[in-house]
Design an enzyme around this catalytic site. Sequence first.
Site, PDB file in Angstrom:
ATOM      1  N   CYS A  41       4.737  42.494  18.379  1.00 42.22           N
ATOM      2  CA  CYS A  41       5.550  43.558  18.972  1.00 42.22           C
ATOM      3  C   CYS A  41       4.591  44.667  19.381  1.00 42.22           C
ATOM      4  O   CYS A  41       3.915  45.254  18.528  1.00 42.22           O
ATOM      5  CB  CYS A  41       6.579  44.061  17.965  1.00 42.22           C
ATOM      6  SG  CYS A  41       7.470  45.536  18.507  1.00 42.22           S
ATOM      7  N   CYS A  85       9.189  48.396  25.214  1.00 40.46           N
ATOM      8  CA  CYS A  85       8.553  47.164  24.735  1.00 40.46           C
ATOM      9  C   CYS A  85       7.124  47.162  25.239  1.00 40.46           C
ATOM     10  O   CYS A  85       6.886  47.031  26.441  1.00 40.46           O
ATOM     11  CB  CYS A  85       9.299  45.937  25.227  1.00 40.46           C
ATOM     12  SG  CYS A  85       8.473  44.395  24.795  1.00 40.46           S
TER      13      CYS A  85
END
Length: 327
Positions: free
Chosen positions: A228, A77
């Site tokens: 993201c 991430c």
Amino acid sequence: MEVQLIKGHGSGNDFLIIDEMSNGYVFSESDRGELAKLLCNRRAELGADGILFVMNSKNADGRMRVFNSDGSEASMCGNGLRLVARYVCEHLGKNKAVIETMKANLKVSKQNDLLPDIHTYQVEISPVLFELNALPLKLNKPTLFNEKIEELSADLRFTAVAVPNPHLIAIVEADQLESDLQKQLSEKVNGPNHLFPDGVNVSFVKNLQPGSIYVRTFERGVGFTNACGTAMSASSLVTSLLELNELENVVNVYNNGGRVQCVVHECEGKYTIDLIGNATYLYNATVNVNLEHNSFTVSSKTDLSEQSSYEQLQTEAQRYVEMNIKG
């Protein structure tokens, strides 16, 4: 169980940070997933896209594990890594560090603020894999670069890349952004389907100007998020390979949560990406968790003052997108 945590965000992608390096928590594997489902629930008091567990590492300065709000674990991430980079660097009194992630040890460093009083960190995004079995994507070919998948769309061209979590990326026009197409596609490839057995992150990318793109992502295990990090990195890579942007040059990546910068590097046919953006803390909290009863209470919460600075960047980014998205 009493748990100390920090809530923070990278580009509006918000997380709860739990320090296992210095607090001595003992979580089972199932505990981490259950904690994510419980504490990240948007209908409860905290709410977040996921939990970042910061742990000791045998071969790096710290280790990051990421659990999505549905309890699943993500291999990587980028927005979360910036928060972990800040936490580990401040914890150790360093400006540079190496963070162990599921697939690789990644370099991170403190950078000049994007705007005044916005804590800014650069993180390495790698490895970059184009092989379809790395996602996995079940097609009768080794890679997919700017090609159609007929059962998903008669018009869009897709690129599949793992960085290392899986991404399906399409360059689109404004009318395609404004339609329900991305939602329909994303729900199809993240439900029962034969193409992506493990699901996939789906990004629609609009080229704005040379050196600037807009990215909107439906994240596997989460849904639409403000941003993201790995998707923005992968999108910068794809637009650079399509010669919409340039390798080794800064790409400003706009999203619903604000703006980051990406730089795509190539060396002997292999790629790495630098992701540069905010690591903003919202509050500190102490929670009392009872996993047996699937409940928690917040015993204390201390709001921090960093968000107002970030909102200036967010306002600037939104204005830029509104001016250019239909250009």
